[in-house]
Every structure is written in structure tokens, then in C-alpha cells.
Design an enzyme around this catalytic site. Structure first.
Site, PDB file in Angstrom:
ATOM      1  N   PHE A   1     -11.356  -6.771  13.396  1.00  0.00           N
ATOM      2  CA  PHE A   1     -10.655  -7.556  12.950  1.00  0.00           C
ATOM      3  C   PHE A   1     -10.528  -6.781  11.701  1.00  0.00           C
ATOM      4  O   PHE A   1     -11.079  -5.954  11.586  1.00  0.00           O
ATOM      5  CB  PHE A   1     -11.055  -8.661  12.020  1.00  0.00           C
ATOM      6  CG  PHE A   1     -10.162  -9.283  11.718  1.00  0.00           C
ATOM      7  CD1 PHE A   1      -8.705  -9.712  11.628  1.00  0.00           C
ATOM      8  CD2 PHE A   1     -10.580  -9.688   9.410  1.00  0.00           C
ATOM      9  CE1 PHE A   1      -7.786 -10.000  11.231  1.00  0.00           C
ATOM     10  CE2 PHE A   1      -9.403  -9.632   9.281  1.00  0.00           C
ATOM     11  CZ  PHE A   1      -8.187 -10.628   9.363  1.00  0.00           C
ATOM     12  N   GLN A   2      -9.319  -6.449  11.438  1.00  0.00           N
ATOM     13  CA  GLN A   2      -8.482  -5.127  10.557  1.00  0.00           C
ATOM     14  C   GLN A   2      -8.805  -3.578  10.500  1.00  0.00           C
ATOM     15  O   GLN A   2      -9.154  -3.203   9.845  1.00  0.00           O
ATOM     16  CB  GLN A   2      -8.919  -5.125   9.359  1.00  0.00           C
ATOM     17  CG  GLN A   2      -7.787  -6.950   9.043  1.00  0.00           C
ATOM     18  CD  GLN A   2      -7.564  -6.692   7.697  1.00  0.00           C
ATOM     19  OE1 GLN A   2      -8.052  -6.660   6.899  1.00  0.00           O
ATOM     20  NE2 GLN A   2      -6.496  -6.783   7.372  1.00  0.00           N
TER      21      GLN A   2
ATOM     22  N   LYS B   1     -17.841  -0.663   5.668  1.00  0.00           N
ATOM     23  CA  LYS B   1     -18.456  -1.478   5.246  1.00  0.00           C
ATOM     24  C   LYS B   1     -19.588  -1.162   4.100  1.00  0.00           C
ATOM     25  O   LYS B   1     -20.016  -1.979   3.328  1.00  0.00           O
ATOM     26  CB  LYS B   1     -17.961  -3.103   5.409  1.00  0.00           C
ATOM     27  CG  LYS B   1     -17.560  -3.843   3.871  1.00  0.00           C
ATOM     28  CD  LYS B   1     -17.692  -4.991   3.963  1.00  0.00           C
ATOM     29  CE  LYS B   1     -17.888  -5.856   3.458  1.00  0.00           C
ATOM     30  NZ  LYS B   1     -17.022  -7.860   3.591  1.00  0.00           N
TER      31      LYS B   1
ATOM     32  N   MET C   1      25.165   8.480   1.703  1.00  0.00           N
ATOM     33  CA  MET C   1      24.435   9.726   2.724  1.00  0.00           C
ATOM     34  C   MET C   1      24.468   9.476   3.492  1.00  0.00           C
ATOM     35  O   MET C   1      25.346  10.129   4.721  1.00  0.00           O
ATOM     36  CB  MET C   1      23.115   9.953   2.000  1.00  0.00           C
ATOM     37  CG  MET C   1      23.140  11.289   2.614  1.00  0.00           C
ATOM     38  SD  MET C   1      24.102  12.554   2.053  1.00  0.00           S
ATOM     39  CE  MET C   1      23.232  13.192   0.122  1.00  0.00           C
TER      40      MET C   1
ATOM     41  N   GLU D   1       0.916  -1.292   0.046  1.00  0.00           N
ATOM     42  CA  GLU D   1      -0.190  -0.004   0.190  1.00  0.00           C
ATOM     43  C   GLU D   1       1.031   1.091  -0.169  1.00  0.00           C
ATOM     44  O   GLU D   1       0.165   1.827  -0.482  1.00  0.00           O
ATOM     45  CB  GLU D   1      -0.980  -0.079   1.030  1.00  0.00           C
ATOM     46  CG  GLU D   1      -1.757  -0.742   1.057  1.00  0.00           C
ATOM     47  CD  GLU D   1      -1.498  -2.881   1.373  1.00  0.00           C
ATOM     48  OE1 GLU D   1      -2.700  -3.400   1.855  1.00  0.00           O
ATOM     49  OE2 GLU D   1      -0.929  -2.906   2.460  1.00  0.00           O
TER      50      GLU D   1
END
Length: 587
Positions: free
Chosen positions: A115-116, A165, A484, A53
């Protein structure tokens, strides 16, 4: 308002189409499966499946930065949203317009540790321009259209729309189009005040040592803004410098261009900024990598700051004349007012100013010792530039030494050809950003100039590139260090190289082949031209492992917190430059 019954998911897709969206970058999950089901049943929107993502947001950034359109991201709830946070923060820091649609658990489960589930709006509040949690189907169309308006208007930035949802699954007839939406309060000022423009004209006319300093705001204001910037600089005959994010807003080949400003900017740009008596800042935010030590930043100049974001004015540097407005409209107004005034600059003083600048320029601060036996990273990028300069090329980078060398040695004549992570300095940005650019410009040559450590952050996106047959070229400046980090440890920490060596690098040629790409490797300078030509002429994705001098450092360099005149020009350069009685840094 439509009379046709639609699900929330169908309304989401309808809103995207009505906003002119063509491509979505995303990754499915349970909370957004209703949207993915709706996607499967339509043909107007293209979806690019990334492998992480964070990469979805970077790809959307590359798409947005190279086109001027809003990039769109679709991720699921919980880890899908939290994985997007780095990309969202990157887009916020660099003012990139992105709308990120995140899934959320059903409204009745919010706050129950379902959940999630994650508090997406709470988590993303500090790293977005604005965010929304949609609670009812009736609010959904308005919020979606507002999100695009907020993302693209004023100073652009990322907007999150969190979608429970049950809202996506609900059905109704509440859809309204973008023409029926007017944001209740957000009205950025885009036209400058004519009286303030008149004051700017008077200030310019009095200048003896002027400089124009342009940033990413010029790019964001559209190609017209870059053309107007060029016209203003040439009309006045004054020096121009760019920030890292502003590269391409003024042609690099123009003799009035001093190169990039700041920590790894040119000697002439930094000393001109230090000694100018008038600075016109167009669309830059005076970040610390440009200003260095604030009490010694351009200490004797009158400062004009043009910016569309009022909160950027006097945030880091106190200015004498703020001008709030869109860069294109403001530059247009300034050019017209200057022409109408009949005023001219003091040509004798301007000639003396240019004489001093040419003395600084004669130091050739980007000069390096080349080699016949080992590839110098600067030389690799110089050859890449020379062999690609006549093509339609888009460059992305990762973050580190290679990024600064790319900014120094790859010359940009046009805006929107340079995509890099500026404010946040996000390793792993370049490869997914290149994928987004290639999706937007399928016929163009897209090259990610990368470091071997940085590119491993999102190397999985080679799989995305393979799936969609994107002919992205990955040009790795491979010095086998976190370059760097190693440079700072050498110069600032007495060579204590703590955890900066990459001891177990993959074979990048074999890795390329594993992902269905072409792998190339150069280890000697004489191999470069033929292999670079092979890379750019290969109609498939290519991973080019360019093995360079391992201990080369990136100069010039202003140590963190130092003043512009305390620039280090090379390994043996340890002291500040001598200053004459009139305060001018001597060559």
C-alpha cells in the site's frame, strides 16, 4: 558518534538541525508518521503544512532561492513522492538546492506492491541531482549529511532521500554529525585555473564589440558574485544582459544593462548578442529560449563560458574558452588579473559599439499602446513596480504572458528578489513559492504576479497562507485566457484557439474571502493606483483580480527556432530585419 539511543526519525530531525535547517515544508502520511511524531516532541524545527506535495517543493524552492539556504521537503510514500516530482524537476532545471525526504514502505515490503509503495528512487533518478534509498539505520546519518552537501555544492539541485518506515522506527546509537562526513567522490572545482583566466584577459583586450551575459549561476554563487559581476561590467564599460533566471544579478537601472535576453528579451540585448565579437557567459547554460536558432546564435563571436558545472560546457553551444569554477571566485580572479595586466579596451571601437546599441535601444521595443478605458497588462505591472520599488519586495510569478511582462517591466536592483520557474516553465509555481519566500522573510512585501489560469493549478495554497497568517499578495493579471497559449495559437496556428479559453473562472474576490483573505478587483486604469496601495498596505493576504485587455500579446518575441534578428516587435511585424553588407542588422 552519539552514545544516546535514538530512533531513525529522531536522527533525521537531529541531522536537519545540525545542517542549520529552520523550516520544513511538508504533508504527512502513513510512512512518515514516525517523523511527524518526533516533530511533535521538539521545538527547534518549524513545519509548514502545505495542501499538495508539489506545492511543498515549490515553497521550498522559494525559500531556498530567496535565502541561499537549502529548502527542505517532507512527504509520504507513493502519491506523496510522485506528487513531488514536478517540483523536483523544476528545481533541477533551475539549479535550486532542495533536500526532499520521502517516506517508503518497510524494507521487507519493497517490491511487493505494498500500500502506497512506489519506486521513488527509480522515478526521481532523472529529475534529481542525486537520490538515495536508506536501507539501514547505520547509513542514515551519513546519507542525510551527504544529501545536503550534494544539494548545495557545485551546481545546486534537488536531492531525494527515500526513508523506509522500519528504518525510521529502528533505534540505535549510530548518529554522527556533519563534521564527521566527507563525501567519497563529489568534489566540484570552485577555483578557476589561473592560466585560463590569463587567456580570458587576452581575449577581452582584443574585443571590439564585447558583451557580458549573466545567468542564474551568478545568483546561486551568492550576493558577492552579483557585486563582482557589477564591478567587472563597470570596470570594462561593456554592455550586460541577463537570462530570465539571472535577473537581479546586475542592477536594472544601470545604463550598461540591456535588459533580458532571449525569446521575450529586448531588441538591443538580442541584437547585441547576435553582433558581438566577444561574449562572456557567466553562469548561464545556453538554453533554447536564449539561443533561438543555434547556427545563427552569436555567429561571429569568441565565446568564454564560466560555469561550475563541467557538463554544461559545450553542451548546447561550442565555446572557445571554458572556465570551470564558482562564479564569485572566477569573477574575482578575472577582475584582479585584468587590473594587474594594465590592459584596456579599444575605446574608439567600444564607443562605436555603444553608438550602435543606442540606435537599437532607441526602437523602444517595450513600448505599447496604453488605454484610458481598459487596463493593459504592461501598465498594471509598471504601476505595481512604481508603487512598490522603495520597499523590500520579493516577486514570484506563475508561468505565461504575465511572467514575461513581469520580467520586462519589473526592475530588479538586487539578487534573490525574483523567483520564477525558468527551465521547466511550471504553471502553479508562484503561489506556493511566495508562501515559502514569506516564511523566510516575514517582514518583507511578497507578491506573486500571476495569471488567472496558471494560479488555479495550486490555488489551494491560499489555505496554507491563511493557516500561517502569511501576508502574501496575489496580483492576478486576468485576461480570461491561457494567454501564452492563445498568443502562439494566434501567431503560429492561424488563430485556431483550441482549448485556450478559460470559460468558467471563479470570482476571485469571493474566493479570497472564502480563504480568509482580502479580495480586490480593478477593471479600469484609473483604479489601479489606489487599489495597489490598498493591497500593499493591507497586513493580511490579498487576492487582487486585475482584469486586463484580453487579447494583448507579449512582444518582443522571437518565434521558436528563429534567429535573434528575426524578432517580432509587434502585431504587424512579420519579417526578418534587413541586414547591411557588413552583416549588421539595420534599425
Amino acid at each position: 558518534m552519539t552514545t544516546k539511543k535514538m530512533t531513525g526519525s529522531e536522527m533525521v530531525l537531529r541531522a536537519l538541525v545540525d545542517q542549520g535547517v529552520e523550516v520544513i515544508f511538508g504533508y504527512p502520511g502513513g510512512a512518515v508518521l514516525p517523523i511527524y511524531d518526533a516533530l511533535h516532541q521538539q521545538n527547534e524545527l518549524r513545519h509548514i503544512l502545505v495542501r499538495h506535495e508539489q506545492a511543498a517543493v515549490h515553497a521550498a524552492e522559494g525559500y531556498a532561492r530567496s535565502t541561499g539556504k537549502v529548502g527542505v521537503v517532507l512527504v509520504t510514500s507513493g502519491p506523496g513522492a510522485t506528487n513531488a516530482v514536478t517540483g523536483l524537476t523544476d528545481a533541477l532545471m533551475d539549479s535550486i538546492p532542495v533536500v526532499c525526504l520521502t517516506g517508503q514502505v518497510p524494507t521487507h515490503l519493497i517490491g511487493n506492491d505494498a500500500f502506497q509503495e512506489a519506486d521513488t528512487t527509480g522515478i526521481t533518478r532523472p529529475c534529481t541531482k542525486h537520490n538515495y534509498l536508506v536501507k539501514t539505520l547505520d547509513d542514515l546519518p551519513r546519507i542525510l549529511h551527504e544529501a545536503f552537501y550534494v544539494a548545495r555544492s557545485g551546481r545546486p539541485g534537488p536531492v531525494v532521500v527515500d526513508l523506509p518506515k522500519d528504518v525510521l522506527q529502528a533505534r540505535g546509537t549510530t548518529y554522527i554529525g556533519p563534521g564527521e562526513i566527507r563525501h567519497a567522490s563529489y568534489r566540484p572545482q570552485v577555483r578557476p585555473d589561473p592560466d585560463v583566466i590569463a587567456q580570458a584577459v587576452e581575449m577581452i583586450a582584443k574585443a571590439k564589440r564585447p558583451i557580458i551575459y549573466a545567468g542564474g549561476g551568478v545568483i546561486n554563487a551568492g550576493d558577492r558574485a552579483s557585486r563582482l559581476l557589477t564591478r567587472l561590467v563597470r570596470t570594462l564599460g561593456v554592455p550586460c544582459t541577463n537570462t530570465l533566471m539571472g535577473l537581479g544579478s546586475f542592477p536594472a537601472s544601470d545604463p550598461l544593462f540591456l535588459g533580458m535576453l532571449g525569446m521575450h528579451g529586448t531588441y538591443e540585448a538580442n541584437l547585441a548578442m547576435y553582433h558581438c565579437d566577444l561574449m562572456i557567459n557567466v553562469g548561464a547554460r545556453f538554453d533554447d529560449r536564449v539561443t533561438g536558432r543555434l547556427d545563427e546564435f552569436s555567429p561571429r563571436s569568441t565565446k568564454i563560458h564560466i560555469d561550475i558545472d563541467p557538463s554544461s560546457i559545450n553542451k548546447n553551444v561550442i565555446v572557445d574558452l571554458p572556465i570551470i569554477g564558482d562564479a564569485a571566485r572566477t569573477l574575482d580572479a578575472l577582475i584582479k588579473a585584468w587590473t594587474a595586466s594594465g590592459k584596456t579596451l579599444d575605446q574608439k571601437a567600444l564607443k562605436a559599439w555603444w553608438k550602435q546599441i543606442e540606435q537599437w535601444r532607441a526602437r523602444e521595443c517595450l513600448r505599447y499602446e496604453n488605454s484610458d478605458s481598459v487596463i493593459k497588462p504592461q501598465y498594471a505591472i509598471e504601476r505595481l513596480y512604481e508603487l512598490t520599488r522603495k520597499r523590500d519586495v520579493y516577486i514570484t510569478t506563475e508561468v505565461g504572458q504575465h511572467q514575461m511582462w513581469a520580467a520586462q517591466f519589473y526592475k530588479f536592483e538586487k539578487p534573490r528578489r525574483w523567483m520564477t520557474s525558468g527551465g521547466l516553465g511550471t504553471m502553479g509555481y508562484g503561489l506556493p513559492a511566495a508562501a515559502g519566500v514569506q516564511v523566510a522573510h516575514p517582514e518583507a512585501l511578497v507578491i506573486d504576479i500571476a495569471g488567472e489560469a496558471s494560479v488555479l493549478m495550486n490555488i489551494q495554497e491560499l489555505s496554507t497562507i491563511a493557516q500561517y497568517n502569511l501576508p502574501v499578495k496575489l496580483f492576478i493579471i486576468n485576461n480570461q485566457w491561457m494567454g501564452m497559449v492563445r498568443q502562439w495559437q494566434e501567431l503560429l496556428h492561424d488563430g485556431r484557439y483550441s482549448q485556450s479559453y478559460t470559460a468558467s473562472l471563479p470570482d476571485f474576490v469571493k474566493l479570497a474571502e472564502a480563504f480568509g483573505a482580502v479580495g480586490l478587483r480593478a477593471t479600469r486604469p484609473h483604479e489601479l493606483d489606489d487599489l495597489i496601495s490598498e493591497m500593499i498596505n493591507t497586513p493580511r493576504p490579498v487576492v487582487f483580480d486585475c482584469q486586463v485587455e484580453q487579447t494583448e500579446n507579449c512582444f518582443p518575441m522571437i518565434p521558436s527556432g528563429a534567429a535573434h534578428y528575426e524578432m517580432l516587435l509587434g502585431p504587424a511585424d512579420k519579417a526578418a530585419k534587413p541586414i547591411s553588407e557588413d552583416g549588421m542588422v539595420l534599425v
